[in-house]
Design an enzyme around this catalytic site. Structure first.
Site, PDB file in Angstrom:
ATOM      1  N   THR A  41      23.964  -4.465   1.954  1.00  0.00           N
ATOM      2  CA  THR A  41      25.113  -4.768   1.082  1.00  0.00           C
ATOM      3  C   THR A  41      24.765  -5.644  -0.116  1.00  0.00           C
ATOM      4  O   THR A  41      25.511  -5.654  -1.097  1.00  0.00           O
ATOM      5  CB  THR A  41      26.233  -5.445   1.888  1.00  0.00           C
ATOM      6  OG1 THR A  41      25.736  -6.653   2.479  1.00  0.00           O
ATOM      7  CG2 THR A  41      26.763  -4.512   2.972  1.00  0.00           C
ATOM      8  N   ASP A  42      23.664  -6.376  -0.067  1.00  0.00           N
ATOM      9  CA  ASP A  42      23.371  -7.326  -1.147  1.00  0.00           C
ATOM     10  C   ASP A  42      23.259  -6.655  -2.510  1.00  0.00           C
ATOM     11  O   ASP A  42      23.709  -7.202  -3.521  1.00  0.00           O
ATOM     12  CB  ASP A  42      22.098  -8.113  -0.840  1.00  0.00           C
ATOM     13  CG  ASP A  42      22.340  -9.257   0.129  1.00  0.00           C
ATOM     14  OD1 ASP A  42      23.502  -9.442   0.539  1.00  0.00           O
ATOM     15  OD2 ASP A  42      21.379  -9.962   0.487  1.00  0.00           O
ATOM     16  N   TYR A  44      20.851 -12.609  11.704  1.00  0.00           N
ATOM     17  CA  TYR A  44      20.250 -11.420  12.303  1.00  0.00           C
ATOM     18  C   TYR A  44      19.082 -10.974  11.434  1.00  0.00           C
ATOM     19  O   TYR A  44      18.852 -11.506  10.349  1.00  0.00           O
ATOM     20  CB  TYR A  44      21.279 -10.286  12.404  1.00  0.00           C
ATOM     21  CG  TYR A  44      21.949  -9.981  11.080  1.00  0.00           C
ATOM     22  CD1 TYR A  44      21.373  -9.094  10.173  1.00  0.00           C
ATOM     23  CD2 TYR A  44      23.133 -10.615  10.709  1.00  0.00           C
ATOM     24  CE1 TYR A  44      21.960  -8.842   8.941  1.00  0.00           C
ATOM     25  CE2 TYR A  44      23.720 -10.367   9.482  1.00  0.00           C
ATOM     26  CZ  TYR A  44      23.133  -9.484   8.607  1.00  0.00           C
ATOM     27  OH  TYR A  44      23.705  -9.242   7.377  1.00  0.00           O
ATOM     28  N   GLU A  46      34.781 -14.637 -29.400  1.00  0.00           N
ATOM     29  CA  GLU A  46      33.831 -15.689 -29.020  1.00  0.00           C
ATOM     30  C   GLU A  46      32.582 -15.670 -29.897  1.00  0.00           C
ATOM     31  O   GLU A  46      32.132 -16.714 -30.361  1.00  0.00           O
ATOM     32  CB  GLU A  46      33.421 -15.596 -27.542  1.00  0.00           C
ATOM     33  CG  GLU A  46      34.561 -15.766 -26.548  1.00  0.00           C
ATOM     34  CD  GLU A  46      35.135 -17.161 -26.521  1.00  0.00           C
ATOM     35  OE1 GLU A  46      34.469 -18.097 -27.025  1.00  0.00           O
ATOM     36  OE2 GLU A  46      36.258 -17.323 -26.014  1.00  0.00           O
ATOM     37  N   LYS A  54      30.294  -6.650  -4.406  1.00  0.00           N
ATOM     38  CA  LYS A  54      30.373  -7.497  -3.218  1.00  0.00           C
ATOM     39  C   LYS A  54      30.957  -8.847  -3.631  1.00  0.00           C
ATOM     40  O   LYS A  54      30.400  -9.534  -4.485  1.00  0.00           O
ATOM     41  CB  LYS A  54      28.981  -7.683  -2.604  1.00  0.00           C
ATOM     42  CG  LYS A  54      28.990  -8.440  -1.277  1.00  0.00           C
ATOM     43  CD  LYS A  54      27.594  -8.480  -0.667  1.00  0.00           C
ATOM     44  CE  LYS A  54      27.611  -9.208   0.668  1.00  0.00           C
ATOM     45  NZ  LYS A  54      26.272  -9.214   1.304  1.00  0.00           N
ATOM     46  N   THR A  93      21.799  -4.329   6.690  1.00  0.00           N
ATOM     47  CA  THR A  93      22.493  -4.857   7.860  1.00  0.00           C
ATOM     48  C   THR A  93      22.980  -3.751   8.784  1.00  0.00           C
ATOM     49  O   THR A  93      23.013  -3.909  10.006  1.00  0.00           O
ATOM     50  CB  THR A  93      23.690  -5.720   7.420  1.00  0.00           C
ATOM     51  OG1 THR A  93      23.221  -6.809   6.632  1.00  0.00           O
ATOM     52  CG2 THR A  93      24.459  -6.271   8.615  1.00  0.00           C
TER      53      THR A  93
END
Length: 356
Positions: free
Chosen positions: A120-121, A54, A313, A193, A40
């Site tokens: 950023t992903d 975009y 667990e 993120k 981006t």
């Protein structure tokens, strides 16, 4: 005529002195290389109101740098276009190529810091991979933006300025791979993120290392987990990464994904469980069989914060499973791939997950 000649000589000498002073000032500045990969921060929208709609990876690094003349006051900056890819499309081969280039640059005496512009992903995954594999005390900064440069209130320019500022700073030396977004300095290990349409998208449950305000760094803590110079892994000797896959836990989950991935040649499965890395009762025997077939099982959690407790667990010792500690599934995958280049022993792998 005499005075005119003397004035011209004086003016010429002054100009030479000024040019020499400017050249000295530029030489005295730190040298920072920007490696551009797309995302981006290199994106463009159809209009100024398009902050979320975009096309990513459109603007070359030369244009990014040309739009930030302020960088010349911080460092001698040059750019390289490594990729021009939206980060969700990056591959393991891309990771290896990028990390090897970062490693090579870090060995150069004329490079003081390195900045990677990135989508950023998957920015957090690349930052963690570099944290684990590049041996240098020099600052490595990974940076992106949530809005393209064409948008109103675009965040990329300031994020990039901050990244270069930190990369050029002596106080960032030895702190490992960092991420500068939204005025904050985050460690590449911890940051994730957390929001997809806000500029304050990157957070760590343990908090930022510091902040950048008007070109000045303010530090509040330092990373304690092993990284860069302290890492036992070195990108200079890693040429391939073993396949590691992620399976997701949820109500009513069948074993379909596990069954298929077990036949795909994967070396390890990250189980992104609920809560404390919980595994559904019908999935437990499936994962036991997977482990019996030689595939490693690593319990992680889909919960954003907290950490998975070993032998809570599930009896991890009994099943010969590994827990991912506080690493989210996508980062557990990165560490597992890197660790598997050295060992497949579960006790050693568990040590690695505690230490990194």
């Amino acid at each position: 005529m005499y005075f005119a000649s003397r004035f011209r000589a004086f003016a010429g000498a002054a100009a030479l002195l000024a040019a020499s002073a400017m050249a000295h000032a530029q030489t005295a500045l730190p040298n920072v290389v920007i490696l551009a990969t797309g995302g981006t921060i290199a994106g463009a929208g159809a209009s100024a109101v398009n902050s979320a709609t975009y096309s990513a990876a459109k603007v070359p690094v030369e244009k990014l740098l040309a739009g930030l003349p302020e960088l010349s006051k911080v460092a001698n900056v040059r750019g390289e276009q490594v990729f021009q890819i939206a980060s969700e499309s990056l591959t393991n081969d891309n990771l290896l190529t990028l990390a090897k280039r970062v490693s090579a640059l870090s060995k150069q005496a004329d490079v003081d810091g390195i900045v990677i512009t990135h989508g950023t992903d998957t920015l957090e995954e690349t930052a963690y991979f570099l944290t684990l594999t590049v041996h240098t005390p020099k600052p490595i900064i990974v940076v992106g933006s949530m809005r393209p440069g064409t948008a109103m209130s675009a965040d990329g320019a300031l994020n990039l300025f901050d990244a270069v500022n930190v990369a050029a700073s002596k106080d960032a030396v030895g702190k490992g791979v960092l991420v500068t977004m939204n005025d904050e300095i985050q460690t590449g290990r911890d940051v994730s993120k957390t929001v997809n349409i806000k500029t304050e998208a990157f957070k760590s449950q343990w908090g930022p290392l510091g902040m950048i305000v008007e070109g000045r760094n303010y530090w509040f803590r330092a990373p304690l987990k092993r990284h860069t110079m302290q890492s036992e892994f070195n990108i200079d000797t890693i040429n391939a990464l073993p396949p590691v896959e992620i399976v997701f836990g949820y109500q009513g989950v069948p074993s379909t994904a596990i069954d298929a991935l077990a036949k795909s040649g994967t070396k390890a499965l990250i189980h992104a469980g609920t809560g404390n890395g919980s595994v559904a009762d019908r999935i437990v025997p499936v994962l036991q069989k997977v482990r019996g077939d030689g595939i490693l099982v690593i319990r992680s959690s889909r919960v954003p914060d907290g950490f998975v407790i070993r032998n809570a667990e599930q009896p991890d010792d009994k099943y010969d499973w590994v827990v991912a500690h506080d690493l989210r599934p996508q980062k557990a995958r990165i560490l597992a791939m890197v660790a598997l280049t050295k060992t497949s022993d579960t006790k050693e792998l568990q040590r690695i997950f505690w230490e990194y």
